[in-house]
Design a protein around this motif. Structure first.
Motif, PDB file in Angstrom:
ATOM      1  N   ALA A  42       0.899   0.784 -18.774  1.00 46.10           N
ATOM      2  CA  ALA A  42       0.754   2.724 -18.057  1.00 46.10           C
ATOM      3  C   ALA A  42       0.554   2.465 -16.616  1.00 46.10           C
ATOM      4  N   PHE A  43       0.034   1.772 -16.113  1.00 49.18           N
ATOM      5  CA  PHE A  43       0.386   1.607 -14.943  1.00 49.18           C
ATOM      6  C   PHE A  43       1.825   1.709 -13.814  1.00 49.18           C
ATOM      7  N   ALA A  44       2.937   1.136 -14.536  1.00 55.14           N
ATOM      8  CA  ALA A  44       4.372   1.349 -14.099  1.00 55.14           C
ATOM      9  C   ALA A  44       4.493   2.614 -14.235  1.00 55.14           C
ATOM     10  N   ALA A  45       3.956   3.737 -15.475  1.00 51.91           N
ATOM     11  CA  ALA A  45       4.568   5.123 -16.576  1.00 51.91           C
ATOM     12  C   ALA A  45       3.817   5.825 -14.165  1.00 51.91           C
ATOM     13  N   ASP A  46       2.488   5.424 -14.246  1.00 47.99           N
ATOM     14  CA  ASP A  46       2.201   6.151 -12.841  1.00 47.99           C
ATOM     15  C   ASP A  46       1.786   5.483 -12.642  1.00 47.99           C
ATOM     16  N   PRO A  47       1.675   4.694 -11.586  1.00 49.85           N
ATOM     17  CA  PRO A  47       1.392   3.757 -10.472  1.00 49.85           C
ATOM     18  C   PRO A  47       0.259   4.744  -9.623  1.00 49.85           C
ATOM     19  N   TYR A  48       0.188   5.950  -9.461  1.00 48.90           N
ATOM     20  CA  TYR A  48       0.553   6.718  -7.927  1.00 48.90           C
ATOM     21  C   TYR A  48      -1.590   6.774  -7.596  1.00 48.90           C
ATOM     22  N   PRO A  49      -2.202   7.249  -9.122  1.00 46.31           N
ATOM     23  CA  PRO A  49      -3.661   7.216  -9.018  1.00 46.31           C
ATOM     24  C   PRO A  49      -4.553   5.674  -9.042  1.00 46.31           C
ATOM     25  N   THR A  50      -3.704   4.868  -9.157  1.00 44.84           N
ATOM     26  CA  THR A  50      -3.937   3.590  -8.847  1.00 44.84           C
ATOM     27  C   THR A  50      -4.486   3.501  -7.237  1.00 44.84           C
ATOM     28  N   TYR A  51      -3.378   3.769  -6.729  1.00 48.41           N
ATOM     29  CA  TYR A  51      -2.889   2.883  -5.135  1.00 48.41           C
ATOM     30  C   TYR A  51      -4.177   4.665  -4.371  1.00 48.41           C
ATOM     31  N   ALA A  52      -3.961   5.663  -4.745  1.00 43.46           N
ATOM     32  CA  ALA A  52      -4.883   6.197  -4.403  1.00 43.46           C
ATOM     33  C   ALA A  52      -6.360   5.779  -4.686  1.00 43.46           C
ATOM     34  N   HIS A  53      -6.941   5.100  -4.892  1.00 39.48           N
ATOM     35  CA  HIS A  53      -7.939   4.962  -5.287  1.00 39.48           C
ATOM     36  C   HIS A  53      -8.350   3.304  -4.600  1.00 39.48           C
ATOM     37  N   LEU A  54      -7.500   2.332  -4.429  1.00 37.22           N
ATOM     38  CA  LEU A  54      -7.087   1.340  -3.793  1.00 37.22           C
ATOM     39  C   LEU A  54      -7.360   1.772  -2.458  1.00 37.22           C
ATOM     40  N   ARG A  55      -6.588   2.598  -1.956  1.00 38.01           N
ATOM     41  CA  ARG A  55      -6.311   3.371  -0.367  1.00 38.01           C
ATOM     42  C   ARG A  55      -7.756   3.803  -0.220  1.00 38.01           C
ATOM     43  N   ALA A  56      -8.542   4.768  -0.416  1.00 38.21           N
ATOM     44  CA  ALA A  56      -9.987   4.935   0.063  1.00 38.21           C
ATOM     45  C   ALA A  56     -10.958   3.480  -0.635  1.00 38.21           C
ATOM     46  N   HIS A  57     -10.578   2.542  -1.228  1.00 39.74           N
ATOM     47  CA  HIS A  57     -12.291   2.199  -2.283  1.00 39.74           C
ATOM     48  C   HIS A  57     -11.127   0.211  -1.152  1.00 39.74           C
ATOM     49  N   ASP A  58     -10.218   0.418  -1.556  1.00 42.64           N
ATOM     50  CA  ASP A  58      -9.928  -1.296  -1.330  1.00 42.64           C
ATOM     51  C   ASP A  58      -8.813  -1.690  -0.918  1.00 42.64           C
ATOM     52  N   PRO A  59      -8.543  -0.483   0.410  1.00 43.62           N
ATOM     53  CA  PRO A  59      -6.963  -0.660   1.187  1.00 43.62           C
ATOM     54  C   PRO A  59      -6.486  -2.327   1.043  1.00 43.62           C
ATOM     55  N   VAL A  60      -7.237  -3.604   1.262  1.00 41.96           N
ATOM     56  CA  VAL A  60      -6.687  -5.032   1.456  1.00 41.96           C
ATOM     57  C   VAL A  60      -7.397  -5.331   0.691  1.00 41.96           C
ATOM     58  N   CYS A  61      -6.319  -5.533  -0.312  1.00 41.09           N
ATOM     59  CA  CYS A  61      -7.254  -5.793  -1.755  1.00 41.09           C
ATOM     60  C   CYS A  61      -7.200  -7.127  -1.784  1.00 41.09           C
ATOM     61  N   ARG A  62      -7.934  -7.939  -2.524  1.00 39.56           N
ATOM     62  CA  ARG A  62      -7.962  -9.517  -3.038  1.00 39.56           C
ATOM     63  C   ARG A  62      -7.319  -9.735  -4.103  1.00 39.56           C
ATOM     64  N   GLN A  63      -6.441 -10.676  -4.218  1.00 38.54           N
ATOM     65  CA  GLN A  63      -5.430 -10.999  -5.746  1.00 38.54           C
ATOM     66  C   GLN A  63      -6.753 -11.608  -5.685  1.00 38.54           C
ATOM     67  N   PRO A  64      -6.066 -12.731  -7.436  1.00 35.55           N
ATOM     68  CA  PRO A  64      -6.914 -13.614  -7.790  1.00 35.55           C
ATOM     69  C   PRO A  64      -6.600 -14.954  -7.333  1.00 35.55           C
ATOM     70  N   ASP A  65      -5.223 -14.498  -6.527  1.00 36.71           N
ATOM     71  CA  ASP A  65      -4.309 -16.093  -5.920  1.00 36.71           C
ATOM     72  C   ASP A  65      -4.490 -16.126  -4.817  1.00 36.71           C
ATOM     73  N   GLY A  66      -5.133 -15.176  -4.581  1.00 40.55           N
ATOM     74  CA  GLY A  66      -5.386 -15.086  -2.973  1.00 40.55           C
ATOM     75  C   GLY A  66      -4.215 -14.628  -1.983  1.00 40.55           C
ATOM     76  N   SER A  67      -3.698 -14.184  -2.329  1.00 39.57           N
ATOM     77  CA  SER A  67      -2.634 -12.983  -1.821  1.00 39.57           C
ATOM     78  C   SER A  67      -3.704 -11.442  -1.145  1.00 39.57           C
ATOM     79  N   LEU A  68      -2.723 -11.058  -0.569  1.00 40.67           N
ATOM     80  CA  LEU A  68      -3.400  -9.317  -0.313  1.00 40.67           C
ATOM     81  C   LEU A  68      -2.764  -8.371  -0.896  1.00 40.67           C
TER      82      LEU A  68
END
Ligand code: HEM
Length: 406
Positions: A18-44
């Motif tokens: 579903a994310f592959a079909a339309d990733p843009y709402p997720t990206y908008a959310h991240l830009r607004a709330h978590d623009p440097v988003c930490r991943q479980p492996d420590g990457s950002l």
């Protein structure tokens, strides 16, 4: 978009279809709330325009060298050897050396020489399409243009180009954040087969003798190698495979996504048909709105700060070009597809020392493809759904049927 859609943290390695079909709402959310988003492996995972641009522009502090980071993911495999030898995943001085050797093939004059054959190819494709009326814009139009261009650039005989598409998908597919063991095995087989094929092509070229003038990229790289001044044979093979892949997969996506956008926004299609002078800005807007390479990556070489977050040396960064290109802070009304948008400083071709070597070629191909398609079939309509594979790093369309309505 509901708040609950983002209740769970964003984890790239668990990205869904579903994310592959339309990733843009997720990206908008991240830009607004978590623009440097930490991943479980420590990457950002970086999503804001200013942060993405700052990182890809600064090759002194952010490395493209993947020799350490790709090892756990690929092991010592053909995919590992391929990706870590391509110029795009290297730093200077190796990157500079390869880029300099390729430079002469991407000058304005070199591009002008390709223009006539691209125009003829587009016209031939549209002639056959007119007879059929309904075509799949991916396999019967978009793919053939860049595939033949990169085939010409590297001197791959026409009748031998068929396997290139599949090899490219399997090799680039290996870079996706979600891959099965079968995907990786197929990617490794594709590198081995592609290398063997190019090895035979080089042998055939050597048997024929090198052309004295107007060499293709492969001829020139072999000539430099033979003079003791160039790349090793493995370096030649991997950089040519990279160019064949990078040069056609992305441009195919630009053309298919561009057609999809014109169908999704009929007012903009009508505007372009009425005013073909908008073609240049329309193509830039297609690149911004559906950036073919959606996610790149870098690694911090020193302790530093990005987007107000302290980052330790060695941190792996995912740079989300697709999100940067939808950032309201840079693009007013970013979710509006506006073919007259100007300025449009999108990052679809990257920025800095790795800025896409083939950007002018891709723009030329798209300009001829859209200019001629719209002039000849201005009333084209959708004849089927847009079918996308579950790919996240690249914005790909597998099938899009169009009724040309000649
Ligand atoms: C719409 C089409 C294209 C898009 C969106 C695209 C996108 C990109 C991006 C974003 C990069 C930089 C990656 C990074 O910084 O890590 C790149 C690099 C590159 N691209 Fe393209 N590309 C396209 C077409 C082409 C074509 C047609 C060619 C060649 C025929 C090509 C050859 C290259 C090469 C050689 C590099 C490596 C440059 C370097 O590392 O210095 N690309 N491309």
């Amino acid at each position: 978009m509901s708040a609950s859609a983002h209740a769970a943290p964003f984890i790239l390695a668990q990205a869904s279809a579903a994310f592959a079909a339309d990733p843009y709402p997720t990206y908008a959310h991240l830009r607004a709330h978590d623009p440097v988003c930490r991943q479980p492996d420590g990457s950002l995972f970086l999503t804001r325009y200013d942060d993405v641009r700052a990182v890809i522009t600064d090759a002194e502090r952010f490395s493209s060298d993947k020799r350490v980071d790709f090892l756990p993911k690929f092991g010592h495999t053909p995919l590992y050897e391929h990706h870590t030898t391509s110029l795009v995943f290297n730093d200077p001085p190796y990157h500079t050396r390869v880029r300099r050797l390729l430079g002469p093939f991407f000058t304005v004059q070199a591009m002008r020489r390709m223009e006539n054959s691209v125009a003829t190819m587009v016209d031939d494709l549209l002639d056959s399409a007119a007879d059929k009326r309904v075509i799949d814009i991916m396999s019967e139009f978009a793919l053939a243009i860049p595939l033949n261009l990169v085939g010409d650039l590297l001197g791959v005989p026409r009748q031998e180009r068929e396997p290139l598409r599949n090899w490219a998908s399997l090799i680039l597919g290996g870079l996706e954040p979600v891959r099965s063991a079968d995907d990786l095995a197929a990617g490794n087989r594709a590198v081995t087969e592609f290398k063997a094929y190019l090895g035979e092509l080089i042998a055939a070229k050597r048997r024929r003798g090198m052309p004295p003038a107007d060499p293709d990229v492969l001829d020139a790289l072999i000539r430099d190698h033979d003079s003791g001044d160039g790349l090793s044979i493995d370096e030649i093979l991997h950089n040519c495979i990279f160019m064949l892949n990078a040069g056609h997969d992305t441009t195919t996506s630009l053309i298919t996504n561009g057609v999809d956008l014109l169908l999704r926004f009929p007012d903009q299609k009508a505007r372009l048909v009425a005013d073909p002078a908008l073609l240049r800005t329309a193509i830039e807007e297609m690149l911004r709105f559906e950036s073919p390479l959606q996610i790149g990556n870098r690694k911090a070489l020193v302790d530093c700060e990005v987007g107000g977050t302290r980052i330790a040396a060695g941190t792996f960064l995912h740079v989300c070009i697709a999100s940067a290109d939808h950032d309201e802070a840079q693009f007013p009304a970013a979710e509006t597809f506006d073919i007259g948008r100007n300025p449009n400083r999108h990052l679809a071709f990257g920025h800095g020392i790795h800025f896409c070597a083939g950007n002018a070629v891709a723009r030329m191909e798209a300009s001829l493809a859209f200019g001629r398609l719209l002039a000849r079939f201005p009333d084209f309509e959708r004849a089927g759904p847009t079918i996308r594979p579950p790919r996240w790093r690249f914005r790909v369309i597998d099938e899009l049927k169009v009724d040309l309505r000649p």
